[in-house]
Structures are given as structure tokens and as C-alpha cells.
Design a protein around this motif. Sequence first.
Motif, PDB file in Angstrom:
ATOM      1  N   ARG B  89       0.932  -1.495   0.064  1.00 54.39           N
ATOM      2  CA  ARG B  89       0.474  -0.020   0.105  1.00 54.39           C
ATOM      3  C   ARG B  89       0.526   1.215  -0.335  1.00 54.39           C
ATOM      4  NH1 ARG B  89      -2.837   0.013   4.722  1.00 54.39           N
ATOM      5  NH2 ARG B  89      -4.149   1.535   4.235  1.00 54.39           N
ATOM      6  N   TRP B  90       2.246   0.945   0.415  1.00 52.23           N
ATOM      7  CA  TRP B  90       2.668   2.097   0.642  1.00 52.23           C
ATOM      8  C   TRP B  90       2.178   3.448   1.484  1.00 52.23           C
ATOM      9  CZ3 TRP B  90       6.473   4.680  -3.902  1.00 52.23           C
ATOM     10  CH2 TRP B  90       7.179   3.015  -3.921  1.00 52.23           C
ATOM     11  N   SER B 120       5.350  11.344  -9.823  1.00 56.46           N
ATOM     12  CA  SER B 120       6.253  10.782 -10.078  1.00 56.46           C
ATOM     13  C   SER B 120       6.203   9.039  -9.975  1.00 56.46           C
ATOM     14  CB  SER B 120       8.018  11.410  -9.795  1.00 56.46           C
ATOM     15  OG  SER B 120       7.713  12.914  -9.845  1.00 56.46           O
ATOM     16  N   GLU B 121       5.216   9.372 -10.117  1.00 55.56           N
ATOM     17  CA  GLU B 121       5.222   7.885  -9.453  1.00 55.56           C
ATOM     18  C   GLU B 121       5.975   6.733 -10.203  1.00 55.56           C
ATOM     19  OE1 GLU B 121       2.751   9.494  -9.267  1.00 55.56           O
ATOM     20  OE2 GLU B 121       1.215   9.067  -8.444  1.00 55.56           O
ATOM     21  N   ALA B 122       5.292   6.801 -11.846  1.00 55.63           N
ATOM     22  CA  ALA B 122       6.261   5.685 -12.684  1.00 55.63           C
ATOM     23  C   ALA B 122       7.577   5.443 -12.517  1.00 55.63           C
ATOM     24  CB  ALA B 122       5.878   6.114 -14.483  1.00 55.63           C
ATOM     25  N   HIS B 128       8.226  -0.434  -5.914  1.00 64.26           N
ATOM     26  CA  HIS B 128       6.912  -0.727  -5.654  1.00 64.26           C
ATOM     27  C   HIS B 128       6.716  -2.344  -6.174  1.00 64.26           C
ATOM     28  CE1 HIS B 128       2.471  -1.365  -6.013  1.00 64.26           C
ATOM     29  NE2 HIS B 128       2.974  -0.674  -4.124  1.00 64.26           N
ATOM     30  N   ILE B 129       6.446  -2.894  -4.805  1.00 61.23           N
ATOM     31  CA  ILE B 129       6.982  -4.952  -4.767  1.00 61.23           C
ATOM     32  C   ILE B 129       5.167  -4.981  -6.229  1.00 61.23           C
ATOM     33  CG2 ILE B 129       7.227  -5.215  -3.171  1.00 61.23           C
ATOM     34  CD1 ILE B 129       4.578  -6.060  -1.598  1.00 61.23           C
ATOM     35  N   GLY B 130       5.107  -4.149  -6.664  1.00 62.13           N
ATOM     36  CA  GLY B 130       3.699  -4.415  -7.804  1.00 62.13           C
ATOM     37  C   GLY B 130       3.897  -4.145  -9.546  1.00 62.13           C
ATOM     38  N   GLY B 165       7.119   2.104 -14.101  1.00 63.47           N
ATOM     39  CA  GLY B 165       5.876   1.402 -13.060  1.00 63.47           C
ATOM     40  C   GLY B 165       6.310   0.132 -12.269  1.00 63.47           C
ATOM     41  N   GLY B 166       7.408  -0.301 -12.400  1.00 61.32           N
ATOM     42  CA  GLY B 166       7.460  -1.591 -11.856  1.00 61.32           C
ATOM     43  C   GLY B 166       7.562  -2.484 -12.629  1.00 61.32           C
TER      44      GLY B 166
END
Lengths: 176, 540, 238
Positions: B89-90, B120-122, B128-130, B165-166
Motif C-alpha cells: 500500500r505504501w 513521479s510515480e512511474a 514498488h512490489i507491484g 511503474g515497476g
Amino acid sequence: MYRSVKYMLLVVASITLFISSCTCPCEQEVSSPDEIVAQAMEGLEMITPEDLKQKMDSLEMFYLIDVRELGEYVYGYIPGAINIPGGILIFKMGNEAFWDNEMIYPPEKTDKIIAYCKKGKRSVIAADYLERLGYENVKFLEGGWKAWEMVYPLEYEENLEMLGGSHDAEEDAGGC
Amino acid sequence: MRKLSVIAFVLFLPLLLLALIQLNDTLNDPGVTVYNYVKKADRNMTPSVDHTQFEILQQPFEDAHKVTAACLSCHTNRHEEIMATSHWRWQRDEVLEGRGIIPLGKKNILNNFCIGIAGSEATCTRCHIGYGWVDQSFDFKEPTNVDCLICHDKTGTYQKEKGNGGYPKASVDLNYVSTHVGSPGRDNCGVCHFWGGGGNNVKHGDLEISLLDCTLEVDVHMATEGENMSCVDCHVTEKHQMAGKLYALSSENKSRATCEQCHTNKPHNDKIIDDHNLRVACQTCHIPVYAKVNDTKMYWDWSSAGELDEHGEAFHEPDVDGNHKYMSIKGTFVWANHVIPEYYWFNGIADHQLISDQIDTIPVQMNRLMGSYRDKGLFQESEQPSKIWPVKVHRGKQIYDMVNNTLVQPKLWAKEKGKNAFWLDFDWDASVKEGMAYLELPYSGEYGFVETEMYWPLNHMVSPASQSLKCIDCHTRNNSRLANLNDFYLPGRDTNWQVEASGITLIILSLIGVIIHAIFRVIFRRRYFLSKKFKEGNES
Amino acid sequence: MKKVYLYKGFERFWHWTQAFLIFFLMLTGFEIHGSYNLIGYENAVRWHDDAGWALLILMIFASFWHVTTGEWKQYIPTAKNVRAQMEYYLTGIFRNAPHPTGKRILSKLNPIQRLVYFALTIIVIPVMVISGFTYLYFNYPIQGFALDSLEPVAFIHTIGAYILITFVIIHLYLITTGHTITSNLVAMITGWEKMDEEEAQVAVEDVIESTKRHYVKQINGDKKKKAKKNKNTDSELK
């Protein structure tokens, strides 16, 4: 009984004298380089980054000597510092030709000199040598370049061109 | 006979002293006894399952989601476990003193490194574990969005792509990776936790790539030549919930991973040293220095960012040790190694400077470690007394709203120019506007840079016992490690100058008095012997 | 010249052991205080703790001894002759005047000594012991007596230590004001003090009187009772 006591005291006293005479710092071996630094530091004055900045801002006349190697100096140095690596310091101090080249007046024995290195240890030894050469007004920067960097990270000059080579390829757009 | 007894008496005491000193000097070292932990040598480390034998993992995987679906076909409920954790969920609902329960985590917190992920999520979600968290539309409930491989890969070949994005890199062989999975090792955790902040050892100071293969000098637990422990050996994990807290993000004193869990609170076999545990954390004496191998970032000044070279391009300059000294995108840094920690009272509760908080102190305290000397836990409400902790303090300058007096979130990253990402367009005002609009928060249009501090308690890079702090490192008048922690009296470090002055005056006065008295006696005695009275007395 | 046995075995043992322990406590104590570095901080703490316990045990034994032998009476302070004693130390000693109070077996301490030792026993030593215990068990307080900060304890303990140093300096000097410079010291080592005929006479006269009174009692009125007793036993034997 009193005579033997007197003799005993005499022996003890002479042993104590002998041992204490061996604590002269000049010839004695030390167990680590830090001890040499500690011995050199005795009687030396230090200056903090804040006080150094104050001195610089007040336009006081003093010599700021960076005793690191050239390869360390070019990446970043305190504005106004002259680079004289520790190994050649004592030989250059009295060398007219050297100061001519730098276009600076050679320092008098009474001039203010502040030495710094990366973390502080080399400058202690440098300052100690300078004092032994007869310079009366020598200080070293507490914590060295690293301490300056932490307090004034934007106050520095660098000379990366001296290294030659080109800049790295353009930065990608950051991120991880 | 009497002479003999006198001599024996005189010799006896020093001999007794010597004998007793010898006795005390023999430090008994029974070796380290640990509880709640089985040594690797005593465990059966061979995996119980050979995943290469499962057909479902041999199929060609079109994308990473398909791998997760395959994992979930057997490990059917694991996605529910994952979705309850803060790794997924961070964020986590935690109590902030005086503010109630606040959901807090990497998703929404600010730090004085890269500031925050919003906008800047990407690129940030490379850790991130997703799969696929590139903006606010990410589906946190979709099971196949979970990335199982990043933590469980044992091949060492699994890597996530930058700015995507992981998702894993196209070059990763998903069949190979998915058939060689196991319990996470230091490399699995480290790929994110060592590199946080944009480089090795930027953030923690005590967690970095040297721990992948280090000596006992660097860390006694993780040394390859020693017990070679993995992170999960201490950060014990039940149903994907890991014990342990990072106080950059957390605020409550619960679910801690502590030394006492294995070592108990009396491991020294000595009352005086064990008593220190009442007020001093184990880490204080046993982590005397951090950043032992690679430099760690100590200072990050965003205010100088944005300078471009003569071609109008971003550039960076190294410092003498090879670290970045300046980057156009980020500003100026200061790095250091073999850093001596700072020490603070800490009781396990922290506060945070949220993006909605007013700035009331400068330097801004990005997180605040609560605690004080008086918080003793004895007969008092606090169950966990404040102890002295070693802390890395990261200082810097970052952007804030001068009118609203809050910290702000600029948009830092975008795939291409023109999206107001600072790292491409180098326009602070535009980036802040964009970032704050993304968060639906106000921005006055006036920005400035403010000093900040952030506190990172140290837990790793535990030194061997022989290098732990000695009494004299703190109980000393000059250069005490606790010189700045002076809200309490520490014997050996503190004195009351009035007491010292009056005491020494007393001694000097008595010495002077005694000497003068003695001199007078000598003078008068001589006089007496030379006097008439004495001579007459003797002659008679 | 005569020698008088003033200091018994246990008294001397107690004096010297206590002196050694106090000196040792001072040495280690000031290292803990941070005044200097001699044997290492850790050793200083351990030794100071051990010596403190040893001193406490010694003092308990000594208190027992003092009470059971009646020696405690030596320490009762008196105002008589205090002035005379002060005058002796300040002026009389230079004029080779005689001591205002001679040493007697039942009264070995001059008035100033009585006052000072009394103060030490009732105030300074107990304060040091109590503050020492507070230091030792600071982290395990009795509920209701928990101290917030160590500072007042340290304050008191340090002041007491300085007072004790002052005492030791003056004590070491004043013991040289005996018959000869070393006569008091020799007396405390061997037990015997040299005195001339008259002083020796004075020294023992009240202890002889007191012993006589203590061990022999008049039994005039009991002659009859004793006669009766003998009679009865005699008759039983018959």
C-alpha cells in the motif's frame, strides 16, 4: 632499618627518574599515526568553519593553504585556497620562485596562515611543521574540507578542467 | 619480630591490590547465546519445493501479470496478505501524537531526499512490489498487480525497468526466475533498500551494497564469513508482515525488531554494563560508526539545482571520492564515510512534517524522534522508556511555499519534456504548480528554499564486540560522544563549576595553611634551640 | 622515657584499612568524576563500587567494636578546652608550649579532634554512604523516592569528597604535632606511644581507677547472705 629504607627510596627515585626521562616525545616510537597527529596538535590553534567564513567575509588578509594532493583539490576547494600538497609544503614555503608563479607575496613569519586538508589530520602535521619553521600565526581547520562542506556546501570552487577529459554524457532524466 | 610484621603489613596491601586487579581483568567471555534463532549450520537449508517441476511455470509468459497469476494458482491467498501490508500500500494507518490516526507512508510522506513520489510515480515505483503503478489510477485490489519475483527471485537476474511503474526489464527470463524462487536474501531486500534516494547508501548510511558480501568488521550479523544472516532472520515475517520500523515513515512504538528479541536485555554477564540497557539502546555502543565502506549522503541542497551547461543540457560533477558533488537535476550534495552518529533520546514514537503542516521550526524537522531523559518509563505511563539512540541526521534545503508556509511537492519526473517535470524542464514554479495540482493542494506561486533535518536511527553495520564503545567514549569531559545531549547529568562528563571551584579552593587553602604552619614551626624550633632558655636548660 | 600502649590491634587495623580504603575511594572517585585518567574509567567504577562495599563492611565491624568495648566514649565532643586547643595550634606550638590536653588511655583525642571526628561520623560519612547508594541504585528507585536527576546526588557526593580531601591533608599534617614529628605515626603503627614519666603517669591513672571500679566491688552487706548459703550447702552434703 632506616639506612636500608633510605637506600630503597634512592633506588625507587632513580628508577622513576629514568622512566620519566624516557617520555620525551621527540625520539619515542608511537603505536599509530593518530598518536603523531595527537602529539603535533599540542599547542596548535584550530579554527572552525564558521570562524573561517567570518574571516573570509571580513576581507582579512591571511593565507589559506589546502595541503591535499592536486587530484583532491581540483574537485572542490575553499574559495581562495592555494594548493600546496603536504609533502612539498615545507620546501615551497620559502621558495621565492614558487610564490612568484602563484602571483602572491611570500608569507612573512608573522602572517596569518590557515591550513586545511580533507578531514583535519594532515593539516595538523602541516601546521606543526610550519610552526617549527618559524611561522608564528598558524591555525588548522577543524574537521577540514569535509566539515566546511557540511556547513557551506555551496561555497566552493573547483577546477575540473585541470583533470582533462570531457564531461560525462548528458544526464538522463533522473529517477531510479 | 615487630620489624617483620611491619614489613609484612606494608607489603600485604599492594599485593592484595595486585591480586584483585588480576582477578577482575580476566573478562569471562562465554560466547554469545541467542534465543529465538537457530544457526544456519543447525538448520536444514535445502528448499522443500523444486519449482522447476511445475508446468504452469514453464509456459511462455506474455507479461509479468501472467507470472503472478501462475504463482497465485497455488499460493491462492497470498495476494490478500500482501495487500494488507505497507510494502504494497505504501502507507499504513498509524497514530500521530495529537493528531489521531493518519495513513502515512511512501505514498504521501515528504522527506528531504527526493521529496515525494506524487507526480513521479512511474519512476519511483521501480521499488514498488507491484506492476503498473504509474499514476493515481493504479488498482491496489487487482491480484495480478502484485510482483512476487522482486522479493523471491533467487537467480539474481530479475530487474525492474526504469520509469515503467515497476515492470521487469524485457531481458528478464520470467520462466527462469519464477522457477527459482525462495526465501528473500539480502540481495532481494537490498535492491531497493540499499539504493533508496537515487543511489547506493544515499539514505540509510548503514544499509548499502557492501553488506551483500562483507567482513565481520562491517557487520557481525550479515558478514559472509560469519552467520551470513538475511534480512528476514531479524525482520521476522509472518504472512508477509515484517517486524521492524523505519522511523522515516512510521510513528508508533509497535512491531519493532529489537536486539533483545534474540540477545535478551542482559547479554553482557555484567551488572554495570547490563544496567546501561535501561537508558542506552544496544545500537549506541555497538554501532560506533556507520557508512563503513561506501560514502553516505549527509547533505542535499536542492536550491542550487537547475544549472545547465553551455549547451543547455543537464550535467553533473563528481567530488574527489567519485560521488556526485553536483547534479543539475538535484543540486549539491555532501558525502561522508566512517561517520560518527549523532545521539538523541528516543522512545519509539515519532512525529512527521506532513505536506499540510505549517512550518514552525527552522530547520524543518521532517520527522521528529520523541523522547527525553525524563521519560524513564518507571512508575510512569510510557511503557518504553526513552533511550539514547545513534542517529544519522540528513540535512538539506528543499522547496517550500513562502506564502502558505508549508513544504510543497514538485513534479520531478516525466517521460518527456513539456510535462513540467523539474528533471527535464528545470522550471521550479511550473513543477511545483503541477505537483500541487496533482495532489489537489493549494500553491501560492511563491517558492523558496528552507533548511530541513531528517532523523534515521541506525540499526545495521553492527561492529564486533571488541570495537564497541568504551566507557571513556561518553564518560569523559572532552570529546564525549554525548556532548550535545546535555539535558541530564552524566558522571565523568558533567561537573558543577561552583562545586569544583569551592572544592579546589578548600584544598589549596588547607595546603597553604599547612605549609605556612610547618614553616613557622621550623623557624621557631630553630630559634628555640638557639635561644638562651634552651642553652641554659641544657647546661644545667 | 616510657612507652604507653594506647592503640589496640583492632583499632590500628581499622584505622589503616579505613585510611587505605578512603584514599582508594578518592583516587577512583575522582577518576569517575572525570578529573583525570589513571586506571581506566571501567576499572575506576568497579573498584570504587567494591571499595565502597568494603568500607561499609569495615565500618559496621568498627561500630560494633566501638560499642562493645566502650571506645565510642572517646568520640563524645566537648566544648571544654576547645579554645585552649585552638590557641595551642595557632600560637602555642611555636612557643614550644605544652599540649593543653595530654593523651590518656581513656581520652586519646583532643577536643578539636573530637569535634571533627564527630562531624565526620555523624554527617560526612553517612552523607557519602547514602549518596553513594543513591548513585548505585539510581535506576532502581523505591517508589516514592525516585529522583528525577542525578545532579543533586552528584553535587552532594562531590562536595563530601572535597571535604574529605581537605580533612586528609590537615590530618596528615597535624599528626606531626606530637612529641616528635613521627611519634603519633609510630604510635598508630605499633600501638605504643613514647611519653615521659609524668605524662605516662597521667595517661594511665584514670584507666587504672576505672578498671579498679569496674572489676572490684564492695560486698560488705552480703557477708550474711554468703554465710547462709554456705550453711545450706554444707547441710545438704551431710
